[in-house]
Design a protein around this motif. Structure first.
Motif, PDB file in Angstrom:
ATOM      1  N   ASP A 198      -4.696 -14.090  53.896  1.00 59.81           N
ATOM      2  CA  ASP A 198      -5.530 -15.252  54.203  1.00 59.81           C
ATOM      3  C   ASP A 198      -6.556 -15.581  53.120  1.00 59.81           C
ATOM      4  O   ASP A 198      -7.088 -16.685  53.092  1.00 59.81           O
ATOM      5  N   GLU A 199      -6.842 -14.637  52.235  1.00 60.43           N
ATOM      6  CA  GLU A 199      -7.828 -14.865  51.179  1.00 60.43           C
ATOM      7  C   GLU A 199      -7.224 -15.527  49.940  1.00 60.43           C
ATOM      8  O   GLU A 199      -7.928 -15.818  48.991  1.00 60.43           O
ATOM      9  N   VAL A 200      -5.913 -15.751  49.952  1.00 60.98           N
ATOM     10  CA  VAL A 200      -5.213 -16.196  48.761  1.00 60.98           C
ATOM     11  C   VAL A 200      -5.750 -17.520  48.213  1.00 60.98           C
ATOM     12  O   VAL A 200      -5.855 -17.698  46.996  1.00 60.98           O
ATOM     13  N   LEU A 201      -6.119 -18.439  49.079  1.00 62.97           N
ATOM     14  CA  LEU A 201      -6.612 -19.729  48.594  1.00 62.97           C
ATOM     15  C   LEU A 201      -7.989 -19.604  47.954  1.00 62.97           C
ATOM     16  O   LEU A 201      -8.273 -20.245  46.937  1.00 62.97           O
ATOM     17  N   GLU A 202      -8.844 -18.773  48.525  1.00 61.18           N
ATOM     18  CA  GLU A 202     -10.175 -18.570  47.947  1.00 61.18           C
ATOM     19  C   GLU A 202     -10.076 -17.868  46.596  1.00 61.18           C
ATOM     20  O   GLU A 202     -10.768 -18.223  45.649  1.00 61.18           O
ATOM     21  N   VAL A 203      -9.203 -16.882  46.479  1.00 59.06           N
ATOM     22  CA  VAL A 203      -8.994 -16.191  45.206  1.00 59.06           C
ATOM     23  C   VAL A 203      -8.462 -17.178  44.165  1.00 59.06           C
ATOM     24  O   VAL A 203      -8.922 -17.202  43.020  1.00 59.06           O
ATOM     25  N   THR A 204      -7.522 -18.006  44.571  1.00 55.79           N
ATOM     26  CA  THR A 204      -6.964 -19.016  43.666  1.00 55.79           C
ATOM     27  C   THR A 204      -8.062 -19.962  43.185  1.00 55.79           C
ATOM     28  O   THR A 204      -8.154 -20.262  41.991  1.00 55.79           O
ATOM     29  N   ARG A 205      -8.900 -20.406  44.118  1.00 59.23           N
ATOM     30  CA  ARG A 205      -9.996 -21.311  43.746  1.00 59.23           C
ATOM     31  C   ARG A 205     -10.915 -20.664  42.716  1.00 59.23           C
ATOM     32  O   ARG A 205     -11.272 -21.268  41.705  1.00 59.23           O
ATOM     33  N   MET A 206     -11.289 -19.407  42.953  1.00 61.76           N
ATOM     34  CA  MET A 206     -12.198 -18.718  42.028  1.00 61.76           C
ATOM     35  C   MET A 206     -11.571 -18.571  40.645  1.00 61.76           C
ATOM     36  O   MET A 206     -12.239 -18.777  39.631  1.00 61.76           O
ATOM     37  N   ILE A 207     -10.280 -18.231  40.594  1.00 58.85           N
ATOM     38  CA  ILE A 207      -9.619 -18.055  39.305  1.00 58.85           C
ATOM     39  C   ILE A 207      -9.482 -19.399  38.583  1.00 58.85           C
ATOM     40  O   ILE A 207      -9.701 -19.491  37.374  1.00 58.85           O
ATOM     41  N   LEU A 208      -9.143 -20.443  39.316  1.00 57.51           N
ATOM     42  CA  LEU A 208      -9.043 -21.765  38.693  1.00 57.51           C
ATOM     43  C   LEU A 208     -10.371 -22.175  38.064  1.00 57.51           C
ATOM     44  O   LEU A 208     -10.397 -22.756  36.975  1.00 57.51           O
ATOM     45  N   MET A 251       0.788 -12.676  45.133  1.00 55.32           N
ATOM     46  CA  MET A 251      -0.535 -13.017  45.658  1.00 55.32           C
ATOM     47  C   MET A 251      -0.549 -12.993  47.181  1.00 55.32           C
ATOM     48  O   MET A 251      -1.487 -12.462  47.785  1.00 55.32           O
ATOM     49  N   MET A 252       0.477 -13.558  47.792  1.00 57.81           N
ATOM     50  CA  MET A 252       0.535 -13.594  49.258  1.00 57.81           C
ATOM     51  C   MET A 252       0.587 -12.183  49.821  1.00 57.81           C
ATOM     52  O   MET A 252      -0.041 -11.885  50.831  1.00 57.81           O
ATOM     53  N   GLY A 253       1.325 -11.291  49.156  1.00 60.16           N
ATOM     54  CA  GLY A 253       1.416  -9.917  49.617  1.00 60.16           C
ATOM     55  C   GLY A 253       0.122  -9.143  49.452  1.00 60.16           C
ATOM     56  O   GLY A 253      -0.146  -8.204  50.196  1.00 60.16           O
ATOM     57  N   SER A 254      -0.689  -9.539  48.501  1.00 61.14           N
ATOM     58  CA  SER A 254      -1.928  -8.810  48.220  1.00 61.14           C
ATOM     59  C   SER A 254      -3.149  -9.402  48.901  1.00 61.14           C
ATOM     60  O   SER A 254      -4.091  -8.683  49.219  1.00 61.14           O
TER      61      SER A 254
END
Length: 187
Positions: free
Chosen positions: A56-66, A50-53
């Motif tokens: 800086d957006e990783v936390l927002e993507v995580t929030r949306m998936i959660l 996730m960090m490689g892909s």
């Protein structure tokens, strides 16, 4: 970025194996993390992918998936998500850099929602999917909305969250599909 990793690890440790599998499935459908990177990946390898892909957006993507896997309680732990993150990265601030096209979409959001026709909205969604701006799961989520205004709202918010490139693509598509609406709302 160590703070992002700590935040993700803390959240992933709260997911049982079934939920973590659902999280990885949703992550694959987001499109940026390759399936091969997630095959047999444990929590740490998933975080690395996730960090490689997403950087800086990783936390927002995580929030949306959660939220998609119905763990909004964990989504609230992410900085900028309401109640705040109380784990190892408690001082981490959500990174959000407004961009010209995303800000333009935000400025016309209400008028866009009220003004786009159902036919043009469906054409917009098809073109966004064709260009890879949205993925199949996002398309399905948007189309599940009952009201045209809710579909329009979800469409513009989904694309705006992805940044300048996708926002620029959406603006170009709307201009092509509905020049009258664009003139009316100043897009």
């Amino acid at each position: 970025m160590a703070g992002h990793r700590d935040c993700l690890l803390d959240i992933f440790e709260d997911l049982d194996n079934s939920e973590f599998g659902s999280f990885q499935w949703q992550l694959r459908n987001e499109g940026r993390v390759k399936k091969a990177m997630l095959d047999n990946a444990d929590r740490m390898k998933t975080i690395d992918a996730m960090m490689g892909s997403y950087n800086d957006e990783v936390l927002e993507v995580t929030r949306m998936i959660l939220e998609k896997i119905r763990r909004s309680d964990l989504a609230k732990k992410i900085p900028g998500s309401g109640s705040g993150y109380n784990g190892p990265a408690a001082t981490l601030q959500k990174v959000s850099v407004p961009t010209e096209s995303a800000m333009k979409l935000k400025s016309v959001r209400s008028d866009f929602i009220a003004g786009i026709s159902q036919a043009n909205l469906h054409g917009l969604l098809d073109k966004l999917l064709d260009r890879g701006v949205i993925n199949d799961a996002e398309m399905d989520d948007i189309r599940m909305e009952r009201l045209n205004a809710d579909k329009a709202r979800r469409s513009i918010d989904t694309v705006r969250a992805k940044g300048d490139g996708p926002s620029s693509d959406m603006i170009a598509i709307v201009r092509q599909l509905d020049p009258n609406l664009c003139e009316t709302i100043g897009l």
